[in-house]
Design a protein around this motif. Structure first.
Motif, PDB file in Angstrom:
ATOM      1  N   PRO A   1      -5.836  -6.428  -0.311  1.00  0.00           N
ATOM      2  CA  PRO A   1      -6.464  -7.805   0.033  1.00  0.00           C
ATOM      3  C   PRO A   1      -7.222  -7.973  -1.292  1.00  0.00           C
TER       4      PRO A   1
ATOM      5  N   MET B   1       3.606   0.956   2.928  1.00  0.00           N
ATOM      6  CA  MET B   1       3.479   0.297   4.388  1.00  0.00           C
ATOM      7  C   MET B   1       3.924  -1.016   3.904  1.00  0.00           C
ATOM      8  N   ARG B   2       4.379  -1.661   5.091  1.00  0.00           N
ATOM      9  CA  ARG B   2       5.228  -2.140   4.768  1.00  0.00           C
ATOM     10  C   ARG B   2       3.625  -3.693   5.086  1.00  0.00           C
TER      11      ARG B   2
ATOM     12  N   HIS C   1       1.988  -5.059  13.168  1.00  0.00           N
ATOM     13  CA  HIS C   1       0.792  -5.084  12.032  1.00  0.00           C
ATOM     14  C   HIS C   1       1.659  -4.823  10.561  1.00  0.00           C
TER      15      HIS C   1
ATOM     16  N   ILE D   1       0.431  -0.881  -0.018  1.00  0.00           N
ATOM     17  CA  ILE D   1       0.156   0.061  -0.109  1.00  0.00           C
ATOM     18  C   ILE D   1       1.223   1.604  -0.169  1.00  0.00           C
ATOM     19  N   THR D   2       1.003   2.295  -0.823  1.00  0.00           N
ATOM     20  CA  THR D   2       1.671   3.802  -1.233  1.00  0.00           C
ATOM     21  C   THR D   2       1.123   4.334  -0.451  1.00  0.00           C
ATOM     22  N   VAL D   3       1.960   5.495   0.346  1.00  0.00           N
ATOM     23  CA  VAL D   3       1.401   6.568   0.887  1.00  0.00           C
ATOM     24  C   VAL D   3       1.390   7.495   0.006  1.00  0.00           C
TER      25      VAL D   3
ATOM     26  N   GLN E   1     -12.569  -4.768  -0.570  1.00  0.00           N
ATOM     27  CA  GLN E   1     -12.913  -5.015   1.014  1.00  0.00           C
ATOM     28  C   GLN E   1     -12.850  -3.452   1.176  1.00  0.00           C
ATOM     29  N   PRO E   2     -13.375  -2.411   2.008  1.00  0.00           N
ATOM     30  CA  PRO E   2     -13.258  -1.338   2.708  1.00  0.00           C
ATOM     31  C   PRO E   2     -12.042  -0.515   2.899  1.00  0.00           C
ATOM     32  N   LEU E   3     -11.323  -1.766   3.585  1.00  0.00           N
ATOM     33  CA  LEU E   3      -9.886  -1.059   3.895  1.00  0.00           C
ATOM     34  C   LEU E   3      -8.658  -2.469   4.005  1.00  0.00           C
ATOM     35  N   PRO E   4      -7.632  -1.975   3.355  1.00  0.00           N
ATOM     36  CA  PRO E   4      -6.474  -3.245   2.648  1.00  0.00           C
ATOM     37  C   PRO E   4      -6.591  -4.191   4.731  1.00  0.00           C
TER      38      PRO E   4
ATOM     39  N   GLU F   1      -5.041  -5.928   7.093  1.00  0.00           N
ATOM     40  CA  GLU F   1      -4.616  -5.883   8.275  1.00  0.00           C
ATOM     41  C   GLU F   1      -4.116  -6.564   9.273  1.00  0.00           C
TER      42      GLU F   1
ATOM     43  N   TYR G   1       0.275  -4.823   6.552  1.00  0.00           N
ATOM     44  CA  TYR G   1      -1.165  -3.946   5.435  1.00  0.00           C
ATOM     45  C   TYR G   1      -0.636  -4.813   4.062  1.00  0.00           C
TER      46      TYR G   1
END
Lengths: 332, 784
Positions: free
Chosen positions: B580, B545-546, B575, B532-534, B584-587, B589, B577
């Protein structure tokens, strides 16, 4: 013959004392008490004696024999003890050779602080809740009464991630979104703390990191007041820092609490330290979680966990917590 | 926001010691970040005239300055600033002076040249934030005069206040005074400006048209005639300086003064240069270009607001900055003075996009008082009146959309229920009126009117906060609510503690690397490059993100090795990340445990896993050889618990170690704690202890390298059944006796029944059963 026996006992005592080890004593033992000993010879001659004499000599032989046996036993015990002491002496160790500084591993100083805080609040009747570190905009801002484009969002230097719609997903800027998750998932009463990792778009220096830790507290129940907030934080202050510390609340501003306050602690030397933001859960926040603000009220607080770790150990640079230098890790 | 005590006292007879007043400000929510005593410690500082400037023969960064400190003699000073010229008047700290910071001025040599005092910067004498150059004084001062006299500096107290975003009213000296007066119970009033009107009325000379009412809530104009740009009176420039504003000229200074005093930003136009005297407020055309006062050409978007003249030429960016085309200058006589209320969100967006955040935009963003305009205009005129400016009659005014202000019913019962207080209606009314809120009793409650300078107030809870704030947070009694619940950790939280204590018990140290990675870190660790990139990273090193704990720990090992700290055993719980598998709504994690044992082979990591499985009572596991990218291809096994994969154990791939600059072998364990702790574990049923003797048998089998020891062990366990109470692999032999590619595995079995002594015949039968089973199901032969 009587004289002989008396002299024999004296001689025997000398011979037993002269035996220098257990083997020598064994030889002496055989000489004095064996089948060829003087006592055995005398005993064998008893049958040839007058009854009175026989009785007298017999008694005397037994006395001498018992005496010699006692002497031999004593001497054997002495020699055995000496031999054992010799063996043990030969086993002598310098125990300082073995003090190699063997150590347990160390939990990170942030973990130690985290768990200490958990224990304290669990003792006050709280549970511990957690949430995702990558959050959606709604939980981090919207549900917490930050209207879209509201300047209050500028208080947080938010890092967004490329996921879903632009600016829909972010690295949570505080642990407060967990408040929302708890209220969404659980009916009041709620007494929870929410420790966790949070993120800000900050350049690392001795007091800032782009990632750090907070602990959030949330109470929602019937009849919860601002006085309860003040009292709870005062109780926490005394329990965590010690009886020499007191606390105060000062007016502040957060969109998700009203009235809002800064929580300061007063050190024993009289100086104040700003520790946390807190306040009464804003009615809009309760409503956004489906709770009727006329029925339920609550308070929330949140403070930096890392700083408590720094304070406890006198660490002067926040970056040290995340550098993971082994010389640092093994100190705590 | 900085305020001077003397300035506060223009509005209310504030009482008390400086420190006590500071405490009251903090307690009102205006936290004092710094309090400075002005005009103290300046006794030894005098006015001196610069007579000569010479380079220091032996230093570049300092020069030699001869000054006349009033006695006509040339006094040599070494000085690190270069902003003065011969003839300038400057402050000189004479020998023996103790500066406000505590430093004592003494005669000393600097690089071989004598310095007989110190020339002072504005900061050094407590005037403003400029520490770069020497303070240049008015030509009117005479050498030798005390600086305090020359500058008309009385002693004063400067408070630097932290003002929260919901308190735009406190972005003004008058607003701060209002709060303080309420707390002290002293009267508060903003003096009526003395600004006589004369000349041609503004109506007819200027006209306002608001084309975008959402952008501009109010636009007021007044005209001042006879304006000449000069210097401000000393008292005014001193106050500005103290608050951090550099005095510029009389018009700019008056503008800043009014903004600081009343919180109303404002702008002046050279009226002669505004076509038609028309002020039309509209959104900018996309791409519209304007040259701002700072001489920069700026391209606007349709989101920015502009003020345009009668020819529709932009003469200012709304709430941000005026344009060069209407700037006042020497030829200016008539000035149009603008005081407006702009939509906070528009201003905030424009200021941010244009990179022009100012004292003015900060006030507009928070929300100014739309009703202070009239007073502030007249105050502005009053300030310029001594220089000959006159105020033309009429305020030319237009209104757009302003936030509605409603009357709020505030229930006495609700106030007390929220605060935990016992205030009666009249006390609440008294508190509110002290900060100019309207409060009308309605039965036991109040109808409250919120003043125009408090845009933050629109609901009952806002008013309750004000009651608490002015009443005093410290006066609210403290209680502790009794939780009706039992405090506890969840089973997973308890397990996580077990994980950490097991790791530290094994001598491993916990690390906490930042969860950010640089592009390429994941790939270098053999992992997929889909982290996941910032979106807005500050630096590239923090842009991903790791997706695994592996890169962070490897970096930690490399960092420590660079400090000659090797052979480390480290663990992390944290954590990761990931993208998925399905939308889904969030990665995805999840929490992982990772263990690295530098200088150890894979077996060390297996031992750590085995201790962990024991600590968590996750006994139903198997290790299945598997090749995993990034891990050693022939020294890695997947860990299955109850048949579900939970992680890997083995070694880091030497190629990955090389990429991360780690010179040692690294044994590795990574466990998906979320998955593991969701599987059956932790059950520790009691097994009765047998009172009968046990029998030991040893069995050694020759197997090829492809047959796992675990397979032999399982086979033995199954065939021996309940009678097997302990099984251990006590020797592994490779060598000539067994041949290339083969090894001998020696197991010790302890057999025992709970209800009898096993007979020799039973043991022999069991032994044979075990041998038959192993030889029958595996390519293994009993070793004689």
């Amino acid at each position: 013959m009587d004289m002989d026996l008396d002299a024999h006992l004296t001689d025997a005592a000398a011979a037993v004392a002269d035996a220098s080890d257990l083997d020598a004593l064994s030889v002496v033992d055989t000489d004095l008490l064996g089948k060829k000993s003087l006592l055995a010879t005398v005993r064998s001659q008893l049958g040839e004696m007058e009854p009175d004499r026989r009785k007298e000599v017999g008694r005397r032989v037994n006395e001498v024999r018992t005496g010699i046996e006692r002497l031999v036993a004593q001497r054997r015990a002495e020699l055995a003890a000496g031999a054992r002491a010799g063996v043990l002496e030969a086993e002598r160790l310098d125990l300082t050779e073995f003090d190699l500084g063997r150590r347990l591993g160390h939990r990170h100083v942030v973990t130690q602080t985290w768990e200490r805080l958990e224990d304290l609040f669990v003792g006050m009747g709280y549970t511990v809740a957690e949430g995702p570190e990558i959050e959606d905009e709604w939980h981090n801002f919207g549900a917490l009464n930050f209207p879209p484009d509201h300047p209050a969002r500028d208080m947080y230097d938010t890092l967004y991630v490329d996921y879903g719609e632009p600016q829909s997903t972010l690295l949570r800027t505080h642990t407060s979104p967990v408040q929302i998750r708890v209220m969404e998932e659980q009916e009041p009463p709620i007494y929870s703390i929410m420790p966790g990792r949070v993120f800000r778009s900050d350049t690392a220096d001795s007091t800032h990191m782009p990632v750090f830790h907070q602990i959030e507290g949330l109470v929602v129940d019937r009849g919860i007041t601002f006085g309860d907030l003040a009292g709870t934080l005062e109780a926490f202050t005394t329990a965590y820092f010690g009886s020499g510390f007191t606390s105060r609340l000062r007016p502040s501003y957060f969109p998700f609490t009203e009235p809002s306050a800064e929580f300061d602690i007063r050190r024993p030397d009289g100086s104040w330290l700003e520790l946390a933001g807190c306040g009464m859960v804003h009615p809009n926040v309760l409503a956004s979680c489906g709770l009727d603000p006329e029925e339920w009220s609550g308070f929330a607080f949140g403070f930096g966990l890392d700083r408590l770790a720094l304070m406890r150990h006198g660490i002067d640079d926040l970056r040290e917590l995340f550098r993971n230098d082994h010389r640092f890790l093994e100190q705590f | 926001m900085k305020v001077l005590l003397s300035w506060l006292r223009d509005f209310a007879p504030i009482e008390g010691e400086p420190g006590q007043i500071g405490d009251q400000l903090s307690d009102l929510g205006l936290a004092v970040e710094e309090m400075s005593m002005l005009g103290e410690g300046l006794d030894g500082i005098v006015v001196a005239r610069v007579l000569d400037l010479r380079p220091h023969p032996d230093a570049d960064r300092i020069q030699l300055v001869d000054v006349d400190a009033g006695d006509g003699e040339a006094l040599q000073i070494c000085c690190g600033a270069f902003n003065m010229s011969v003839g300038d008047l400057v402050p000189l700290a004479t020998l023996g002076t103790v500066m406000p910071g505590g430093m004592e001025i003494a005669r000393r040599k600097m690089r071989g040249e004598w310095s007989n005092g110190m020339l002072c910067s504005p900061t050094e004498v407590g005037l403003g934030d400029d520490a770069e150059g020497i303070l240049l004084l008015d030509r009117g001062s005479s050498p030798g005069a005390a600086l305090t006299e020359a500058l008309d500096l009385g002693s004063d107290v400067l408070y630097d206040l932290e003002v929260n975003p919901n308190r735009p009213d406190a972005m003004s000296v008058a607003g701060v005074a209002r709060d303080l007066a309420a707390r002290q119970g002293v009267p508060f009033a903003i003096p009526e400006p003395d600004a006589a009107e004369s000349g041609d009325p503004a109506t007819g000379r200027v006209a306002v048209e608001i084309l975008d009412p959402g952008l501009c809530g109010r636009f007021g104009l007044r005209v001042l005639d006879g304006v000449s740009v000069g210097t401000s009176p000393r008292w005014l420039s001193n106050r500005l300086t103290a608050l951090g504003q550099r005095p510029i000229n009389s018009v700019v200074d008056a503008s800043n003064y009014v903004m600081l005093e009343l919180g109303q930003p404002n702008h002046t136009y050279d009226l002669g240069r505004v076509a038609g005297g028309a002020f039309r407020i509209r959104r900018a055309a996309e791409g519209e270009v304007i040259e701002t006062l700072d001489g920069v050409e700026r391209t606007l978007t349709a989101a920015d607001g502009v003020i345009a003249d009668g020819d529709d030429i932009a003469i200012g960016i709304a709430g941000i900055m005026g344009a060069a085309n209407t700037e006042i200058g020497d030829g200016t006589t008539s000035v149009a003075l603008e005081m407006a209320w702009w939509d906070p969100i528009s201003i905030s967006a424009s200021a941010r996009r244009l990179g022009l955040r100012s004292e003015a935009s900060a006030r507009f963003e928070r929300g100014c008082d739309p009703e202070v305009v009239d007073l502030a205009m007249r105050r502005f005129a009053e300030l310029l009146a001594p220089a000959g400016a006159t105020l033309a009659p009429d305020l030319v005014d237009a209104r757009g959309d302003l936030p509605a202000r409603a009357t709020i019913r505030v229930r006495t019962g609700r106030v007390n229920a929220v605060l935990g207080t016992d205030l009666d209606r009249d006390r609440i009314a008294e508190v509110l009126r002290s900060i100019e809120f309207g409060a009308e009793p309605v039965g036991g409650d109040l109808d409250v009117d919120i003043p125009s300078f408090r845009p933050d107030g629109s609901t009952e809870i806002d008013v309750i906060e004000e009651v608490a704030r002015v009443h005093g947070y410290g006066r609210i009694g403290r209680t502790v609510p009794r939780s009706t619940l039992t405090g506890h950790l969840t089973p997973s939280q308890v397990d996580r503690r077990t994980v950490r204590s097991t790791m530290s018990g094994l001598g491993l140290d916990e690390v906490m690397p930042v969860p950010f990675l640089a592009p390429g870190d994941l790939e270098a660790a053999g992992l997929a490059a889909d982290g996941i990139t910032v979106t807005n990273p500050l630096v590239a090193e923090e842009s991903v993100m790791r997706a695994s704990l592996r890169p962070g720990i490897l970096k930690t090992l490399a960092y420590n090795a660079s400090h000659r700290l090797t052979g480390l055993g480290l663990f992390e719980v944290g954590h990761v990340y990931r993208q998925p598998a399905t939308e889904q709504p969030l990665p995805d994690e999840r929490e992982y445990l990772a263990v690295a044992l530098a200088g150890h082979e894979a077996g060390g990591a297996v031992a750590v896993w085995s201790a962990l499985s024991d600590a968590l009572a996750a006994r139903d596991y198997s290790l299945v050889a598997e090749s995993v990218p990034g891990l050693h291809p022939s020294r890695t096994a997947r860990i299955d618990v109850a048949g579900i994969p939970v992680g890997h154990v083995g070694e880091i791939d030497p190629g990955v170690l090389e990429a991360y600059g780690v010179a040692e072998r690294v044994a590795w364990l990574e466990v998906d704690l979320d998955t593991l702790l969701g599987l059956p574990h932790g059950d520790k049923p009691y097994r009765g202890l047998s009172r009968y003797p046990s029998s030991d048998i040893d069995l050694a089998f020759e197997v090829d390298e492809g047959t796992p020891a675990d397979a032999v062990g399982r086979c033995l366990r199954e065939s021996a059944g309940d009678l097997l109470v302990d099984l251990s692999l006590f020797d592994v032999y490779r060598g000539d006796a067994v041949g290339e590619g083969r090894r001998s595995l020696a197991f010790a079995l302890r057999l025992q029944a709970t209800d009898r002594t096993l007979t020799d015949a039973e043991v022999a039968e069991l032994r044979q059963r075990c041998i038959d089973a192993v030889q029958g199901s595996l390519p293994a032969t009993l070793r004689g």
